[in-house]
Design an enzyme around this catalytic site. Sequence first.
Site, mmCIF file in Angstrom:
data_model
loop_
_atom_site.group_PDB
_atom_site.id
_atom_site.type_symbol
_atom_site.label_atom_id
_atom_site.label_comp_id
_atom_site.label_asym_id
_atom_site.label_seq_id
_atom_site.Cartn_x
_atom_site.Cartn_y
_atom_site.Cartn_z
ATOM 1 N N LYS A 1 0.844 -1.195 0.000
ATOM 2 C CA LYS A 1 0.000 0.000 0.000
ATOM 3 C C LYS A 1 0.882 1.250 0.000
ATOM 4 O O LYS A 1 2.015 1.205 0.465
ATOM 5 C CB LYS A 1 -0.854 0.028 1.272
ATOM 6 C CG LYS A 1 -2.005 -0.947 1.284
ATOM 7 C CD LYS A 1 -2.806 -0.784 2.577
ATOM 8 C CE LYS A 1 -3.941 -1.771 2.660
ATOM 9 N NZ LYS A 1 -4.956 -1.634 1.607
ATOM 10 N N ARG B 1 -10.476 -11.394 1.724
ATOM 11 C CA ARG B 1 -11.325 -12.445 1.163
ATOM 12 C C ARG B 1 -10.638 -13.808 1.231
ATOM 13 O O ARG B 1 -11.286 -14.834 1.323
ATOM 14 C CB ARG B 1 -11.724 -12.069 -0.269
ATOM 15 C CG ARG B 1 -10.568 -11.949 -1.223
ATOM 16 C CD ARG B 1 -10.900 -11.112 -2.446
ATOM 17 N NE ARG B 1 -10.859 -9.674 -2.152
ATOM 18 C CZ ARG B 1 -11.109 -8.722 -3.043
ATOM 19 N NH1 ARG B 1 -11.438 -9.038 -4.279
ATOM 20 N NH2 ARG B 1 -11.047 -7.451 -2.700
HETATM 21 N N1 BES Z 1 -8.081 -3.753 4.357
HETATM 22 C C1 BES Z 1 -8.217 -3.322 3.020
HETATM 23 C C2 BES Z 1 -9.484 -2.531 2.777
HETATM 24 C C3 BES Z 1 -9.531 -1.184 3.440
HETATM 25 C C4 BES Z 1 -9.055 -0.069 2.790
HETATM 26 C C5 BES Z 1 -10.099 -1.055 4.676
HETATM 27 C C6 BES Z 1 -9.131 1.168 3.400
HETATM 28 C C7 BES Z 1 -10.181 0.174 5.283
HETATM 29 C C8 BES Z 1 -9.711 1.287 4.642
HETATM 30 C C9 BES Z 1 -8.246 -4.527 2.079
HETATM 31 O O1 BES Z 1 -7.468 -5.598 2.471
HETATM 32 C C10 BES Z 1 -7.694 -4.057 0.774
HETATM 33 O O2 BES Z 1 -6.551 -3.727 0.727
HETATM 34 N N2 BES Z 1 -8.531 -4.033 -0.257
HETATM 35 C C11 BES Z 1 -8.127 -3.582 -1.529
HETATM 36 C C12 BES Z 1 -8.541 -4.615 -2.538
HETATM 37 C C13 BES Z 1 -7.984 -4.394 -3.891
HETATM 38 C C14 BES Z 1 -6.519 -4.710 -3.915
HETATM 39 C C15 BES Z 1 -8.723 -5.285 -4.856
HETATM 40 C C16 BES Z 1 -8.816 -2.254 -1.809
HETATM 41 O O3 BES Z 1 -10.000 -2.123 -1.505
HETATM 42 O O4 BES Z 1 -8.147 -1.354 -2.284
HETATM 43 MN MN MN Z 2 -5.479 -5.396 1.908
#
Ligand code: BES
Ligand code: MN
Length: 495
Positions: free
Chosen positions: A275, A349
């Site tokens: 990230k 997931r």
């Molecule tokens: N934990 C994150 C989702 C999230 C993002 C929660 C911001 C709270 C605040 C999750 O694991 C994630 O990284 N999701 C990605 C998925 C993508 C790579 C398909 C997302 O939503 O960007």
């Molecule tokens: Mn994630």
Amino acid sequence: MINISIKNIAEQAAETKALILPVFEGGYSDTCLKLDGFIDNRIKRVFDSGEFTGKHNQTSILHVSGIKADRVLMLGLGKKENLTAEKIRQCGGKAAGFLRELGVSDSALSTGAFRTFGQSFDGQQSPTFYFVEGAMLASYRFDRYRKNENSDSKNKTFLKTLTILDSSSDMPMESLKSTVSAVAFSKDLVNTPSNDMTPSILAKTAKTLSGKNLKVKILERKDAEKEGMGAYLAVAKGSAEPPKFIVLEYNGGKGAPIALIGKSITFDSGGISLKPADGMEKMKYDMAGGAAVLGVMKAVAELGLKLNIVAVLPATENLPGGSATRPGDIVSTISGKTVEIANTDAEGRLVLVDAIVYARKYFKPKAVIDIATLTGACSVALGSEAIAMMGNDDELMRRLKKSADETYERVWQMPLYEEYKDYLKSDTADIKNIGGRNGSLVTAAYFIKEFVGDTPWAHLDIAGTAYSDKDRPYVSKGATGIGVRLIIHFLKGLC
Ligand code: BES
Ligand code: MN
Ligand code: ZN
């Protein structure tokens, strides 16, 4: 916890540091008139000055003599015809916060206004109940890590006593207390930084809930390997912290259990699909789903609800490292289905499907509810105001929606059209863990749907609601404890 008592005495006879006087907008009521007789029309004068109109959440404080109370806290309820349970809850929170700022820890509540409004009230409980709930929920701060003695918030204490001026009360106090303390418990887990909330510490905390009706079992990495939970283990591979697959079994009734599955990523860096640095510190809250489930289990056990529940928290960190999962890797889940991990940041997931299939395999639940900070797209779609709900069972979702409305932990349903299946097609494995940018809130849920079979299932994406960037009337900045009140209410409805 605020000490609540009921006293059947008039406002002027209440011996208290602060008499809380809820008033409707423009509503100089009989209660006001009666009190004014003792305090030289001070209330009327405030209304007449225009300083205070009774608008929702408005406050005004009067220092008075002539009655037993030292102060009167006037509190606006807004227009009588617009009064809702949530508005009262907010007023309770507002009053608790206001009195804390003043350093007043003892209060009494006039319930005159609550007894005069019409029939259209939307709550299942009495207005007083929501006021108390709001005040109790607002009495939470996370300052365990503030060691500076002079720090502003540390020296102030929340309300200690609240005397309700009424003849009787049919409030379910035990249930309310357990629920509020479960919310605080859940918030503490989420607010605790990831160095002090590792999978091992989360597992240890879960263990503390063990009791007569509640068994807690921890599966170690080797146990998960034996079960074939390749998706869950793939997420854990990059971290030096051992994963802990936490299983809680509550036995309070007969029949097949409800399964609650909580995403428990104690820190989500994204893994190799790292990230951006900006805001990454907030990813300690990626275990908010698991924390909510633990809070629910604590309350359920305390209240002795007459049903069976199994809770599963697949806990791990998601970190990059020499042994981390690479984008493109293919793993096998406990169901045997293979997954191409195209993006290691779509880890929620992965851990959820192994947990859900594990629960289905060993407990044959009559319904599965998963709760997870699953997608950034959830916040994009709904902001911080609603949980995104998806699932395969209308009756289950209808019940959740009802509880959501009553607790104001609102849900909004999103569709799971068959066409989304194509988004998750992999060239190399049975399914891919991402479906592209468009529709990513629903494709994340669709991925899970592919593993739930015919078990009734609902998915709650709390990515937008689990953490608040601002103080709200009864929820302070930080972890919100979302899902705890909602799921407890839902479960009580099944008993
Ligand atoms: N934990 C994150 C989702 C999230 C993002 C929660 C911001 C709270 C605040 C999750 O694991 C994630 O990284 N999701 C990605 C998925 C993508 C790579 C398909 C997302 O939503 O960007
Ligand atoms: Mn994630
Ligand atoms: Zn995540």
